[in-house]
Structure formats: structure tokens, C-alpha cells
Design a protein around this motif. Structure first.
Motif, PDB file in Angstrom:
ATOM      1  N   ASN A   1       0.792   0.777   5.812  1.00 23.91           N
ATOM      2  CA  ASN A   1      -0.173   0.019   6.614  1.00 23.91           C
ATOM      3  C   ASN A   1       0.463  -1.071   7.463  1.00 23.91           C
ATOM      4  OD1 ASN A   1      -2.142   1.609   5.555  1.00 23.91           O
ATOM      5  ND2 ASN A   1      -2.863   0.109   4.075  1.00 23.91           N
ATOM      6  N   LEU A   2       1.561  -0.741   8.109  1.00 23.50           N
ATOM      7  CA  LEU A   2       2.134  -1.687   9.068  1.00 23.50           C
ATOM      8  C   LEU A   2       1.256  -1.722  10.305  1.00 23.50           C
ATOM      9  CD1 LEU A   2       5.978  -0.978   8.902  1.00 23.50           C
ATOM     10  CD2 LEU A   2       4.623  -2.667   7.670  1.00 23.50           C
ATOM     11  N   PHE A   3       1.333  -2.848  11.018  1.00 19.83           N
ATOM     12  CA  PHE A   3       0.592  -2.958  12.268  1.00 19.83           C
ATOM     13  C   PHE A   3       1.386  -2.217  13.347  1.00 19.83           C
ATOM     14  CE2 PHE A   3      -0.310  -7.154  10.082  1.00 19.83           C
ATOM     15  CZ  PHE A   3      -1.430  -6.661   9.447  1.00 19.83           C
ATOM     16  N   ASP A   4       0.796  -1.144  13.862  1.00 18.20           N
ATOM     17  CA  ASP A   4       1.542  -0.234  14.740  1.00 18.20           C
ATOM     18  C   ASP A   4       1.988  -0.862  16.059  1.00 18.20           C
ATOM     19  OD1 ASP A   4       1.474   1.907  13.035  1.00 18.20           O
ATOM     20  OD2 ASP A   4      -0.446   2.644  13.782  1.00 18.20           O
ATOM     21  N   HIS A   5       1.322  -1.922  16.484  1.00 17.28           N
ATOM     22  CA  HIS A   5       1.637  -2.480  17.805  1.00 17.28           C
ATOM     23  C   HIS A   5       2.709  -3.561  17.724  1.00 17.28           C
ATOM     24  CE1 HIS A   5      -1.085  -5.269  15.996  1.00 17.28           C
ATOM     25  NE2 HIS A   5      -1.031  -6.117  17.000  1.00 17.28           N
ATOM     26  N   LEU A   6       3.215  -3.826  16.527  1.00 13.75           N
ATOM     27  CA  LEU A   6       4.184  -4.909  16.379  1.00 13.75           C
ATOM     28  C   LEU A   6       5.503  -4.376  15.833  1.00 13.75           C
ATOM     29  CD1 LEU A   6       1.845  -7.574  14.742  1.00 13.75           C
ATOM     30  CD2 LEU A   6       2.646  -7.545  17.109  1.00 13.75           C
TER      31      LEU A   6
ATOM     32  N   TYR B   1       9.865  -0.673  16.219  1.00 14.52           N
ATOM     33  CA  TYR B   1       8.442  -0.484  15.945  1.00 14.52           C
ATOM     34  C   TYR B   1       8.281   0.457  14.742  1.00 14.52           C
ATOM     35  CZ  TYR B   1       7.172  -2.880  20.199  1.00 14.52           C
ATOM     36  OH  TYR B   1       6.988  -3.833  21.144  1.00 14.52           O
TER      37      TYR B   1
ATOM     38  N   ILE C   1       3.339 -12.255  11.894  1.00 15.58           N
ATOM     39  CA  ILE C   1       1.996 -12.428  12.463  1.00 15.58           C
ATOM     40  C   ILE C   1       1.079 -13.245  11.547  1.00 15.58           C
ATOM     41  CG2 ILE C   1       1.196 -10.154  11.661  1.00 15.58           C
ATOM     42  CD1 ILE C   1      -0.607 -10.090  14.139  1.00 15.58           C
ATOM     43  N   ALA C   2       1.143 -12.984  10.245  1.00 16.91           N
ATOM     44  CA  ALA C   2       0.272 -13.743   9.339  1.00 16.91           C
ATOM     45  C   ALA C   2       0.766 -15.181   9.178  1.00 16.91           C
ATOM     46  CB  ALA C   2       0.186 -13.061   7.977  1.00 16.91           C
TER      47      ALA C   2
ATOM     48  N   ILE D   1       3.823   1.213  23.628  1.00 10.79           N
ATOM     49  CA  ILE D   1       4.605   0.922  22.427  1.00 10.79           C
ATOM     50  C   ILE D   1       5.165   2.233  21.902  1.00 10.79           C
ATOM     51  CG2 ILE D   1       4.364   0.293  20.005  1.00 10.79           C
ATOM     52  CD1 ILE D   1       2.357  -1.808  20.969  1.00 10.79           C
TER      53      ILE D   1
ATOM     54  N   PHE E   1       0.827  -1.206   0.000  1.00 11.03           N
ATOM     55  CA  PHE E   1       0.000   0.000   0.000  1.00 11.03           C
ATOM     56  C   PHE E   1       0.865   1.262   0.000  1.00 11.03           C
ATOM     57  CE2 PHE E   1      -2.246  -3.408   2.072  1.00 11.03           C
ATOM     58  CZ  PHE E   1      -3.546  -3.319   1.609  1.00 11.03           C
TER      59      PHE E   1
ATOM     60  N   PHE F   1      -6.123 -12.774   6.465  1.00 11.72           N
ATOM     61  CA  PHE F   1      -6.789 -12.864   7.767  1.00 11.72           C
ATOM     62  C   PHE F   1      -8.303 -12.910   7.571  1.00 11.72           C
ATOM     63  CE2 PHE F   1      -2.794 -11.324   9.480  1.00 11.72           C
ATOM     64  CZ  PHE F   1      -2.785 -11.783  10.789  1.00 11.72           C
TER      65      PHE F   1
ATOM     66  N   ARG G   1       6.752  -8.454   4.569  1.00  8.87           N
ATOM     67  CA  ARG G   1       5.546  -9.061   5.121  1.00  8.87           C
ATOM     68  C   ARG G   1       4.743  -9.776   4.029  1.00  8.87           C
ATOM     69  NH1 ARG G   1       1.301  -5.040   7.996  1.00  8.87           N
ATOM     70  NH2 ARG G   1       1.102  -4.294   5.854  1.00  8.87           N
TER      71      ARG G   1
ATOM     72  N   GLN H   1      -4.748  -0.570   8.148  1.00  8.34           N
ATOM     73  CA  GLN H   1      -4.195  -1.760   8.793  1.00  8.34           C
ATOM     74  C   GLN H   1      -5.127  -2.952   8.622  1.00  8.34           C
ATOM     75  OE1 GLN H   1      -2.347  -1.467  12.657  1.00  8.34           O
ATOM     76  NE2 GLN H   1      -2.453   0.750  12.527  1.00  8.34           N
TER      77      GLN H   1
ATOM     78  N   ALA I   1       6.899   3.193  14.316  1.00  8.27           N
ATOM     79  CA  ALA I   1       7.144   4.613  14.580  1.00  8.27           C
ATOM     80  C   ALA I   1       8.633   4.939  14.620  1.00  8.27           C
ATOM     81  CB  ALA I   1       6.484   5.016  15.892  1.00  8.27           C
TER      82      ALA I   1
END
Lengths: 254, 221
Positions: free
Chosen positions: A94-99, A140, A107-108, B216, A90, B127, A156, B118, A142
Motif C-alpha cells: 500500500n505505498l502511495f503510487d504517486h510518490l 517510484y 508525506i505523513a 509518473i 500491509f 491522516f 514509512r 492506499q 512501480a
């Protein structure tokens, strides 16, 4: 020389939002190892086309085949299995911010492919290494630059072993000096035979790398052809105007 | 001197007993409330239209009825249709359901704040909706909702004092009994109040630590 087999084929994809048709009967196919590049003004339907291909946006009409098999996207299981084989990149990463970076990649593998954690971690590390992010695995989103984030998102997608990748303006949100690091990863993918469909405004990259360029405007694929043909002797008046303008702005080279 | 003996011999043992009952009310109610809140919050954002409406109705009812009225219904009302709860069970049910309604609101807000991109990325990786919610959306939403949910838990500690209205004699209930026997309302309720203050402070401290632990880098902004 025998023709490579068709990996992905779409026929008559149509999408409407209310009265407005944003995608009108778009059809195309990609052969193994090809890079097709979508070019055209913003709002011309490039994103919608890419998102319709893996049904993130549900088309009102149209059919898609992967490896010769029609995608029965109304069946959830089939849709989920299909999406695993179609990598998507994208514009906004669109990365997962908490990982962390490695968490994003694994994760997938863990929760979609059912890999055990150790195996997934090893695979994720290998993919990050491949895009040159070995040192940044534990950071992370950020803490990463835009170019690094986009490379994480490519890792990913690659970890899922896709047979085709869709790249939706992968460099448009990047600072100019970060664009080349992402383009060079895409160049490597191309060299390794990955089949890709990419929308971009990087006209130089398109001219150099694309097997075929699709010019899109107002939801229609106006003209299709080799970079050479579209740059120099496009059949359609509108295509000629567009390429003249964009070459003026961005220059012929990278 | 006399005061001190009074506190040591009469007040302390009774309040201690009450405090234990309070804790037995608060801990399960907080846990159930949080689980209900997460579940209902998810339904309100991601459920089908029927489930969403059902969840909205639940929140409207349990946030709209005064808590005392809810307690009365669970304890005094339901026996009329043949359902009997002990005061303790009725209290935990009422607190959990009321707390869950409030939690769901914080969770809902947090869910809505997660960037749509996301979710597109998760879907593009194959998913399913449920897995996406479980592994991508909720871990972020719960972190965002933590300050609000913590606030609700602190409220719960205080409104657990209403349990004595349906004869579940907890901290406030014990205080009331001693106070009315001795007429030392001021002394007794000052102590009761201070005990609640200790509880809420401890909870606030714990919640703060939890927030710090799951923080985080860069996520808060």
C-alpha cells in the motif's frame, strides 16, 4: 526479573459483517519489546483483528488500551493521534503510487506531524537508509521490487516513531527469494526492542522469533502459548492438527 | 483580390475582437469548472449521504438541461426574480456550472479507481479524511482524470460559442454579424471554424504537455 510494562491491550474485540461474526471476543495484550505472532488459516480473522486494533475496521464491541490509557476512538482527534503511534504494515505494501520512496516516507511527517520539509526529508532518508534503501530513494513504487516496496512501507511506519507495530502478513505477497530481506528487517526491529504484533504463514520465523504465538481460527483466538508449546504440545486438538499440517508444508526451518 | 481586402478590413478586426471575448469566456469558465468539478466529485465519493445526494442532484440538473436553456435561464429568467447578470457574467456562470458537472464525473471515476489499500495506509499513519483526500487521493485521481477533463475543456471551447445567444458577442457572434451584413456566410464561418480549430488544437497540445509533465513511472497501468 520485573515484568515489562504492557504497551497494548485489547479486550473482547468483536466484529460482524452482516450475520457473520468474523471476530469473536478477541482479547490479548503485548508487553514492551515483545513479538506476538498470529497464526491460523486464511479467513480466520487475523487481518480483521489487526485492523480492529487501530480501528481501520470499526469493531462492534471491545476496548483497546495503549500505554494504560483507553483509546477513545470515537473522538477523531484522539483516533488520529493514536494511529500515529501504531505503525501498520500491509500484505500489499500500500505505498502511495504517486510518490517516490522518500516521498512516501516523508508525506505523513509533513502533513500529519507538521514537520518542515527539510527536516522531514532528512528523517525519511535516515529511515530508508536503515532498511537498506539508500540507493532507491528517488524511485517510484512501480520501479521497486516487492521486497523493496515492503521495506519502504516499514520505513514509512517507523518514521512516525510508533510504540507498537502491526504487521499483516508482511511477506505473503512476496516472491520466495525476497521474503528473507523483509524478515531480516523485522528481525532487526525485534533486536532493537520494537513491540510488534504480526500475522504470518512463515512458521519457521514464528518458531524462531515469537515470544508468543496466538492461534486463530473462525474469528477466535483458540490457543496462546510459546512457540515450543504450540508446536509440540498444544492443548487444543485443532491447534495440533493445524501445526502438524503447516510444518509438513513449510518445514520446521526457515 | 477583393476577397482579401474584405477579409483584411472587415472580417479580421471583428473576429479579433470576438476572439478576445471568447478567450475571456473560456479561461475563467475552464478554471472555475475544474475547481467545481473536483469539489463536487470529492463530495460525491467521500461526502456524507446528504452532501452526496445534493452533489448528485447538481450533476443531474446541469448535465440534464440543454446548455442553451441554462443560458436563457441565467440571463432571461433570473431578472424575473430580481437577479440581473451581464451577458458575460451569465455566460461564465452557465459554462462553469455545466462544465463542473461534467468534470465531476471524470473526477468521480478517477477517485473510485484509487486503491482502497492506499487510503487504509494513509489512515494508519494518522491522516484525517480531508488530509488523506488532499494529499494522497486527489494527486492521483487528478492525474487519472486528466484525459477526460481535457476533453471537457475542448468541448467548452466549442460550446462557448453559445454565448452569443444571450448577446455576449464573442467569436461566433461577430462572425454572424458580418456574415449577415455581407451574405458571405461560407467565407466568414470557414474562418470562424478555423479559429476554433486553432484554439482546440492549442488546448489539446497544452493538455498533452501537461499530462506528460505530471506523468509518473508505472502509474498509468
Amino acid at each position: 526479573m520485573s515484568e515489562k510494562k504492557v504497551i497494548l491491550r485489547a479486550e473482547n474485540l468483536t466484529k460482524r459483517y452482516g450475520d457473520k461474526e468474523v471476530l469473536k471476543n478477541a482479547s490479548f495484550s503485548v508487553r514492551e519489546g515483545e513479538l506476538k505472532i498470529l497464526i491460523g488459516p486464511s479467513g480466520g480473522g487475523k487481518s480483521t483483528l489487526l485492523q480492529c486494533i487501530n480501528f481501520l475496521v470499526r469493531p462492534e464491541a471491545g476496548r483497546v488500551w495503549l500505554d494504560g490509557r483507553e483509546v477513545l476512538y470515537h473522538r477523531k482527534r484522539e483516533l488520529y493521534a493514536y494511529r500515529q503511534k501504531v505503525g501498520m504494515i500491509f500484505q500489499d505494501f500500500n505505498l502511495f503510487d504517486h510518490l517516490t520512496a522518500v516521498g512516501n516516507v516523508e508525506i505523513a511527517l509533513i502533513h500529519v506531524r507538521g514537520m518542515d520539509r527539510e527536516e522531514a526529508r532528512a528523517r525519511a532518508s535516515a529511515e530508508l537508509e536503515r532498511v537498506g534503501l539508500r540507493e532507491h530513494m528517488e524511485k517510484y513504487p512501480a520501479q521497486l521490487s516487492g521486497g523493496q516496496k515492503q521495506r519502504v512501507s516499514i520505513a514509512r511506519a517507523l518514521a512516525m516513531d510508533p510504540v507498537v507495530m502491526l504487521l499483516d502478513e508482511p511477506t505473503s505477497a512476496l516472491d520466495p527469494e525476497l521474503i528473507s530481506e523483509v524478515l531480516s528487517v523485522i528481525r532487526d526491529l525485534r533486536a532493537n526492542g520494537m513491540t510488534m504484533i504480526m500475522s504470518t504463514h512463515q512458521i519457521g520465523f514464528a518458531g524462531e522469533m515469537a515470544d508468543e504465538i496466538l492461534f486463530m481460527e473462525d474469528g477466535v483466538i483458540v490457543e496462546t502459548g510459546s512457540p515450543k508449546k504450540l508446536f509440540n504440545q498444544a492443548e487444543c486438538q485443532r491447534t495440533r492438527e493445524f501445526f502438524l499440517k503447516i510444518v509438513e508444508i513449510y518445514g520446521e526451518s526457515r | 483580390m477583393e476577397e482579401l481586402f474584405f477579409i483584411q478590413n472587415d472580417v479580421a478586426p471583428a473576429l479579433w475582437k470576438g476572439l478576445l471575448v471568447s478567450i475571456r469566456l473560456i479561461v475563467p469558465s475552464a478554471a472555475f469548472g475544474l475547481v467545481i468539478g473536483v469539489f463536487v466529485g470529492v463530495l460525491r465519493v467521500f461526502g456524507n449521504p446528504f452532501l452526496t445526494r445534493l452533489a448528485d442532484l447538481y450533476v443531474a440538473l446541469f448535465r440534464g438541461f440543454p446548455l442553451v436553456v441554462q443560458l436563457f435561464i441565467w440571463y432571461f429568467g433570473l431578472p424575473h426574480i430580481g437577479i440581473y447578470f451581464t451577458p458575460y457574467v451569465a455566460s461564465v456562470i452557465a459554462f462553469s456550472l455545466c462544465s463542473g458537472a461534467y468534470h465531476s464525473e471524470y473526477i468521480r471515476g478517477a477517485l473510485l479507481s484509487i486503491k482502497r489499500g492506499q487510503m487504509l495506509a494513509a489512515k494508519s499513519l494518522g491522516f484525517s479524511k480531508i488530509r488523506m483526500i488532499r494529499h494522497v487521493v486527489l494527486p492521483q485521481a487528478v492525474r487519472r482524470a486528466l484525459p477526460g477533463c481535457g476533453n471537457e475543456i475542448i468541448y467548452l471551447i466549442k460550446y462557448s460559442s453559445l454565448a452569443y445567444m444571450i448577446t455576449c458577442i464573442e467569436l461566433t457572434g461577430q462572425g454572424k454579424i458580418i456574415a449577415s451584413e455581407t451574405f458571405k456566410y461560407t467565407e466568414v464561418f470557414m474562418i470562424v471554424g478555423a479559429v476554433y480549430l486553432v484554439l482546440t488544437s492549442a488546448a489539446a497540445w497544452g493538455l498533452h504537455r501537461l499530462e506528460a509533465r505530471v506523468r509518473i513511472p508505472g502509474f498509468q497501468h
